[in-house]
Design a protein around this motif. Sequence first.
Motif, PDB file in Angstrom:
ATOM      1  N   HIS A 168      -6.416   1.566   9.213  1.00 28.12           N
ATOM      2  CA  HIS A 168      -5.479   2.022   8.183  1.00 28.12           C
ATOM      3  C   HIS A 168      -4.026   1.892   8.614  1.00 28.12           C
ATOM      4  CE1 HIS A 168      -8.839   2.857   5.673  1.00 28.12           C
ATOM      5  NE2 HIS A 168      -9.436   3.300   6.770  1.00 28.12           N
ATOM      6  N   CYS A 178      -5.915   0.790  -0.900  1.00 28.74           N
ATOM      7  CA  CYS A 178      -7.070   1.091  -0.062  1.00 28.74           C
ATOM      8  C   CYS A 178      -7.636   2.440  -0.510  1.00 28.74           C
ATOM      9  CB  CYS A 178      -6.598   1.169   1.385  1.00 28.74           C
ATOM     10  SG  CYS A 178      -7.862   1.581   2.593  1.00 28.74           S
ATOM     11  N   CYS A 180      -8.026   4.926   1.140  1.00 23.56           N
ATOM     12  CA  CYS A 180      -7.310   6.016   1.827  1.00 23.56           C
ATOM     13  C   CYS A 180      -6.039   6.411   1.084  1.00 23.56           C
ATOM     14  CB  CYS A 180      -6.985   5.616   3.261  1.00 23.56           C
ATOM     15  SG  CYS A 180      -5.605   4.458   3.407  1.00 23.56           S
ATOM     16  N   CYS A 185      -3.662  -1.862   3.820  1.00 22.57           N
ATOM     17  CA  CYS A 185      -4.203  -1.512   5.142  1.00 22.57           C
ATOM     18  C   CYS A 185      -5.004  -2.698   5.690  1.00 22.57           C
ATOM     19  CB  CYS A 185      -5.179  -0.344   5.037  1.00 22.57           C
ATOM     20  SG  CYS A 185      -4.466   1.178   4.450  1.00 22.57           S
TER      21      CYS A 185
HETATM   22 ZN   LIG Z   1      -6.418   2.457   4.238  1.00 26.88          ZN
END
Ligand SMILES: [Zn+2]
Length: 312
Positions: A168, A178, A180, A185
Amino acid sequence: MMNDYLLALDFGGTKLSAAVLPVSELQKETPTWLAHDRAYLRKGKDAQFEIKKMIKLGRKLLDGKRPLSVGVSFGGPVNYEKGLVLLSDHVPGWENTPLQAILTEEFAAPVRVDNDANVAALGEWRFGAGRGYDSLFYVTVSTGVGGGWVLNGRCWRGHEGMAGEIGHVVVEPNGPFCFCGKQGCVERLASGPYMAQDFLERGGEFISGPVTGEVIAGLASAGDALAWGILQRGGKALGLALGETANLLNPQAFILGGGVTKSGWLWWESVEKGAKLRAREQVHFEIIPAAFTDDAPLWGAVALVEDLKDEG
Ligand SMILES: [Zn+2]
């Protein structure tokens, strides 16, 4: 000693693996397991089921012998100091499980538990492609992207055990989102499932069957321009992050493992190019393939506990 054995356990996302190594093998150039087995997991099982199944597997391989120590690799975040599994992304019920205490009681031997990226890094350093290096960063590129450090011949976990999160690191600030929450990332660009997703979204729907990272690599090497572009972008994304990592910590080597690294020389070339773009000219390093395909966590589990025998 004739009766000294180490037990290595690997809780993977889709399977459990276990192996027994006689201590005498540690002196050899190519140590060999005394026994080795795995069990595949079906969906819908929980942590308690996995622990029971792993204990059964370990007991079968030990065949009545008591292990000197037990090393454990777990596919998810772990508090190494406390021997706690924090959670699993694949299997419910793992939250804050005292796996070290459970297995210590079960096998009457000292136990150490760490996450799979750290353990695989140790495995490659002690028994695989990282032998002879003093500092290395191991990266696995498959369904996710994760990393583990060996610095000065020891695993470096960071102050909360979170070191090595290269997946990440952002390399394309305006890139795709992403899971996240960030954009561009390394994992978003370089992991197998995300490359497959990009391929389908850009019009690769003529493929029959599930599209995976391997399918993309196969199409790329067969000359498919779309697949090749996606693979190249992923390789470069990883390379850019490695180059920046080299600038910060100057390791001797980057060892790359996982399914996506089997994508052929075009992919490796993209990684190299990306790394050279970002690393300063005076910063030197090697980027090399991992020695183990499946067993790095088991060998790393051995490395994690091979010195515990001195604890008495
Ligand atoms: Zn990520």
